[in-house]
Design an enzyme around this catalytic site. Structure first.
Site: not given
Length: 167
Positions: A117, A136
């Site tokens: 991330d 995401d």
């Protein structure tokens, strides 16, 4: 028509998962874990690892359990895509975004046992949103697109039923 639909699916999945993987590769190659690169006053790149699913949910699940759940969800979403009418472009587009994002994160889970991330939204030291990645974002955007399509369909059906009942 099946050929065009399948081409759309394959191209969409390749673009979404490929772009996600390319950005993650850049982050892993150029940003040591825990490094932050401020971009604009409320947005930074911040390299972290996430062993859970969205927003670190299910981080206590086993690695293979999360992979199994992800594969089951992808198969179900592919089934939905296959069974969605060709004229429901937004629905199919939303599903492609979700599936492509899921595949992008699945690749990370299989290769690294975590997801990379790197997107951090924040407001000074007041508010920090969960750190996430492009996959995401694709998943979230796909859900929004599907909700918009469903709302449009519902509103059209309601309008049509009101029009029919008034005559």
């Amino acid at each position: 028509m099946i050929r065009k639909s399948l081409l759309f699916l394959l191209l969409g999945l390749t673009l979404t998962a490929g772009l996600d993987q390319a950005v993650k590769y850049w982050v892993m190659q150029n940003m040591p874990l825990g490094t932050e690169i401020p971009l604009i006053p409320f947005l930074s790149l911040y390299h972290v690892r996430n062993s859970g699913i969205a927003f670190s949910f299910f981080s206590s699940f086993s690695h293979w359990g999360i992979i199994a759940i992800t594969i089951i969800v992808i198969i179900f979403l592919l089934w939905l895509w296959k069974n969605t009418e060709d004229n429901k472009f937004l629905m199919r587009f939303g599903l492609v975004l979700i599936i492509g994002g899921a595949i992008g994160n699945l690749i990370d889970r299989i290769r690294f046992h975590h997801v990379t991330d790197y997107i951090l939204f924040y407001i000074d030291d007041i508010f920090y949103f969960a750190i996430f990645n492009l996959a995401d974002s694709f998943i979230t955007l796909g859900v929004i697109v599907i909700l918009i399509e469903e709302l449009r369909t519902w509103m059209k059906a309601k309008r049509d039923s009101n029009h029919t009942s008034s005559h």
